[in-house]
Write an enzyme that holds these catalytic residues in place. Sequence first.
Site, PDB file in Angstrom:
ATOM      1  N   GLY A 127     -53.298  22.668  85.833  1.00 62.36           N
ATOM      2  CA  GLY A 127     -53.676  22.603  84.424  1.00 62.36           C
ATOM      3  C   GLY A 127     -55.148  22.330  84.214  1.00 62.36           C
ATOM      4  O   GLY A 127     -55.926  22.216  85.177  1.00 62.36           O
TER       5      GLY A 127
ATOM      6  N   GLU B 102     -57.619  25.471  98.708  1.00 64.20           N
ATOM      7  CA  GLU B 102     -58.873  24.873  98.248  1.00 64.20           C
ATOM      8  C   GLU B 102     -58.619  23.824  97.161  1.00 64.20           C
ATOM      9  O   GLU B 102     -59.334  22.844  97.045  1.00 64.20           O
ATOM     10  CB  GLU B 102     -59.717  26.023  97.695  1.00 64.20           C
ATOM     11  CG  GLU B 102     -61.198  25.772  97.543  1.00 64.20           C
ATOM     12  CD  GLU B 102     -61.822  27.022  96.935  1.00 64.20           C
ATOM     13  OE1 GLU B 102     -62.396  26.908  95.839  1.00 64.20           O
ATOM     14  OE2 GLU B 102     -61.679  28.118  97.535  1.00 64.20           O
TER      15      GLU B 102
END
Lengths: 230, 230
Positions: free
Chosen positions: B46, B112
Amino acid sequence: MTYNHPKILVAIDCLVFGYDTAENDLKVLLFQREVEPFAGEWSLIGGFVNEDENLSDGAERVLEKFTGLKDVFLEQLSTYGKANRDPGGRVVSILYWSLIKLDELHRDIANEHGARWFDLDELPKLVLDHEDMVRLGEEKLVQNAKSRPIGFELLPEDFTLPQLKQLYDAIYGKSIDDRNFRKKILSTDLLIKTDKKDKSTSKKGAFVYQFDAEKYNDLRKQGYHLDLNV
Amino acid sequence: MTYNHPKILVAIDCLVFGYDTAENDLKVLLFQREVEPFAGEWSLIGGFVNEDENLSDGAERVLEKFTGLKDVFLEQLSTYGKANRDPGGRVVSILYWSLIKLDELHRDIANEHGARWFDLDELPKLVLDHEDMVRLGEEKLVQNAKSRPIGFELLPEDFTLPQLKQLYDAIYGKSIDDRNFRKKILSTDLLIKTDKKDKSTSKKGAFVYQFDAEKYNDLRKQGYHLDLNV
């Protein structure tokens, strides 16, 4: 306050459907905006969400302010958030919808705020993206009427099968098959047949029914799926 | 800026479902929050909505940032707005959901950002109301799978009928009737039968199918209603 990010205005718009049993018309409640831009133009009823207010409480507050109604069907439908949707500022608007019995509306409160019923096929020009909101609501009404007993939110407590069928005609926007509809609706076992008869439309009269909300809630908890796809 | 009202932080949370054809498991993409409160705890992916950003663009940005994916199924699901839902500040969060093919996720990008797939029945503790969001998504998955071909978003382009049936088993959370399912899905006329056979699970093999998205879009425009309620 931990987060560091620009904030945005958050509003509630409330799409209120009512059904006029006498005129067999689906109606929507509109009012004339009191603030610029577009003051005086037709709009869904709405308002801004307060900083310390739950969204659902904000929706209840808006609905009660314009209709006087509490504890009626009120659900979140969708959130509108195009960056340029409102020339007055960056506003994200959460759309709720309410289905009410036309005769339950507190007319004095509605009048005080300039709120009025409009036929769905005679809508005035609406501000911002409010026409999109009405069209979404119409779609959801059709979809929901097939799988949930939301139609009963729109009818008076006492109704006849011809009245219920007319409501479904109005929602679906077409004349549905009468015998098929009766069969489906009676097979749900969710109607209580009273011994009263409504003789206003025929000499023979039509039996008055009521919706068994308690039974529906019990069934729903057991995973019951209403099928009114007629 | 015309309006004078307190503003609120607006966030996007994105619920990403993937389906592991090999393991026959529905999975959800989670990551460890980078900001306080609850930094390091598991969360849906988010981010905050920017002042000049359409909500849908914000959702696409969040999805691409964590998965590397663009132009995949992404829809608004619901908006969460309890005043006290986030101890870090007043945040209204718009929940989007995405259904992706597990093998399309760009693993380097996901790694990542510390994003990882979790089995739906082995979820870690989630921050804020994110578990409610996952549960809503699961309900919507079942509801939608009955009326729209969303299952195909989760499958590889080539699939067999046993694989499709396993996916529906996973979505419905039960073993559905095989013959009934085959009959319903084939009668939709939306599957393209190729002349390839998948022999990985049986000697006889199973024909490979593809979903006819173009045909579905044409039918949908004509008001076609998919019925996969098996």
